[in-house]
Motif scaffolding. Structure first.
Motif, mmCIF file in Angstrom:
data_model
loop_
_atom_site.group_PDB
_atom_site.id
_atom_site.type_symbol
_atom_site.label_atom_id
_atom_site.label_comp_id
_atom_site.label_asym_id
_atom_site.label_seq_id
_atom_site.Cartn_x
_atom_site.Cartn_y
_atom_site.Cartn_z
ATOM 1 N N GLN A 89 0.827 -1.210 0.000
ATOM 2 C CA GLN A 89 0.000 0.000 0.000
ATOM 3 C C GLN A 89 0.860 1.259 0.000
ATOM 4 O O GLN A 89 0.556 2.223 -0.709
ATOM 5 N N ILE A 90 1.932 1.257 0.765
ATOM 6 C CA ILE A 90 2.816 2.419 0.786
ATOM 7 C C ILE A 90 3.516 2.573 -0.562
ATOM 8 O O ILE A 90 3.650 3.676 -1.080
ATOM 9 N N TYR A 91 3.912 1.455 -1.157
ATOM 10 C CA TYR A 91 4.575 1.508 -2.462
ATOM 11 C C TYR A 91 3.691 2.233 -3.486
ATOM 12 O O TYR A 91 4.181 3.022 -4.286
ATOM 13 N N GLU A 92 2.407 1.966 -3.450
ATOM 14 C CA GLU A 92 1.491 2.543 -4.440
ATOM 15 C C GLU A 92 1.433 4.066 -4.368
ATOM 16 O O GLU A 92 1.115 4.714 -5.351
ATOM 17 N N ASP A 160 10.687 -10.583 -1.824
ATOM 18 C CA ASP A 160 11.332 -10.287 -3.107
ATOM 19 C C ASP A 160 10.364 -10.527 -4.262
ATOM 20 O O ASP A 160 10.252 -9.705 -5.174
ATOM 21 N N GLY A 161 9.685 -11.658 -4.232
ATOM 22 C CA GLY A 161 8.740 -11.980 -5.298
ATOM 23 C C GLY A 161 7.586 -10.996 -5.359
ATOM 24 O O GLY A 161 7.171 -10.564 -6.446
ATOM 25 N N ILE A 162 7.077 -10.615 -4.208
ATOM 26 C CA ILE A 162 5.983 -9.637 -4.159
ATOM 27 C C ILE A 162 6.482 -8.279 -4.659
ATOM 28 O O ILE A 162 5.791 -7.579 -5.393
ATOM 29 N N ALA A 163 7.703 -7.908 -4.270
ATOM 30 C CA ALA A 163 8.260 -6.623 -4.706
ATOM 31 C C ALA A 163 8.427 -6.574 -6.221
ATOM 32 O O ALA A 163 8.138 -5.552 -6.853
ATOM 33 N N VAL A 164 8.877 -7.651 -6.810
ATOM 34 C CA VAL A 164 9.017 -7.692 -8.269
ATOM 35 C C VAL A 164 7.653 -7.519 -8.923
ATOM 36 O O VAL A 164 7.506 -6.785 -9.907
ATOM 37 N N GLU A 165 6.640 -8.146 -8.363
ATOM 38 C CA GLU A 165 5.287 -7.990 -8.906
ATOM 39 C C GLU A 165 4.815 -6.546 -8.746
ATOM 40 O O GLU A 165 4.140 -6.010 -9.623
ATOM 41 N N GLY A 170 1.654 -4.394 -10.987
ATOM 42 C CA GLY A 170 0.586 -3.551 -10.477
ATOM 43 C C GLY A 170 -0.090 -4.149 -9.255
ATOM 44 O O GLY A 170 0.179 -5.276 -8.827
ATOM 45 N N GLU A 171 -0.981 -3.368 -8.698
ATOM 46 C CA GLU A 171 -1.614 -3.698 -7.421
ATOM 47 C C GLU A 171 -2.439 -4.980 -7.464
ATOM 48 O O GLU A 171 -2.326 -5.831 -6.578
ATOM 49 N N THR A 175 -1.532 -8.352 -5.291
ATOM 50 C CA THR A 175 -2.466 -8.901 -4.291
ATOM 51 C C THR A 175 -2.778 -10.358 -4.601
ATOM 52 O O THR A 175 -2.798 -11.205 -3.695
ATOM 53 N N ARG A 176 -3.011 -10.676 -5.852
ATOM 54 C CA ARG A 176 -3.306 -12.058 -6.246
ATOM 55 C C ARG A 176 -2.149 -12.986 -5.888
ATOM 56 O O ARG A 176 -2.344 -14.078 -5.351
ATOM 57 N N ARG A 177 -0.930 -12.562 -6.165
ATOM 58 C CA ARG A 177 0.248 -13.383 -5.843
ATOM 59 C C ARG A 177 0.386 -13.576 -4.342
ATOM 60 O O ARG A 177 0.687 -14.668 -3.875
ATOM 61 N N LEU A 178 0.207 -12.498 -3.587
ATOM 62 C CA LEU A 178 0.329 -12.607 -2.137
ATOM 63 C C LEU A 178 -0.721 -13.557 -1.574
ATOM 64 O O LEU A 178 -0.405 -14.424 -0.746
#
Length: 193
Positions: A89-92, A160-165, A170-171, A175-178
């Protein structure tokens, strides 16, 4: 114009244009000064960039510590997953977080070693703190993590994987990956109850 004010303008430029795209002239213009005035505080664009990046690493480190202090009373799983959600959320909405992630994954090639000299100690420190957190357990369930050090490393790998996504997908994709990865991670690291 103070060094801190110049670094703030430089951060905005580096976040927007990257290291290669940002120019000292544009940074000076943003500050309302002449380019040579920057050299009163910084020896070069490289020096300015590395000081800005070091400051960003310190602030990100503090934000991580603040998050876990503020959420210490939550069950461990809620703390950990909540951190990833909060990070996303902060990244966005935060240019500094975007800059931080981009530099961790894509440092300027000319400054690769200098940037990695910030990245690796940062990651090592986060791994140690996370290992201690996981070993301590949580207020409600106690020690529920089977192998805290491995769980910490796996958590950072998940991040790391979530950050790459976040950077590419995009958001919604993030979220789907997480949501798909989290239950697998948690069931793999926590003790059966």
């Amino acid at each position: 114009m103070s060094a801190a004010e110049i670094k703030q303008s430089a951060l905005a430029r580096f976040a927007q244009d990257g290291y290669e795209g940002a120019s000292l002239k544009h940074i000076a213009d943003d500050c309302g000064i002449k380019k040579p005035s920057i050299y009163a505080h910084f020896s070069s664009k490289e020096d300015l960039f590395l000081q800005v990046l070091a400051d960003v690493f310190e602030r990100q480190k503090q934000r991580i510590e603040d998050y876990f202090e503020e959420h210490a009373s939550l069950p461990l799983e809620a703390q950990l997953k909540g951190f990833v959600v909060d990070w996303q959320q902060i990244y966005e909405r935060d240019a500094e977080r975007k800059f931080f992630l981009r530099m961790v994954f894509f440092p300027p090639s000319a400054l690769y070693d200098d940037v990695m000299n910030l990245v690796y100690p940062f990651l090592d420190e986060q791994e140690q703190k996370l290992s201690r957190l996981l070993a301590a357990g949580c207020p409600v369930q106690g020690r529920i993590i089977r192998h805290p050090r491995q769980a910490a490393i796996a958590y950072l790998t998940l991040l790391d994987g979530i950050a790459v996504e976040m950077l590419y997908g995009g958001e919604a994709r993030t979220t789907r990956r997480l949501e798909a990865a989290w239950p697998v991670y948690w069931s793999g690291v926590s003790r059966e109850r």
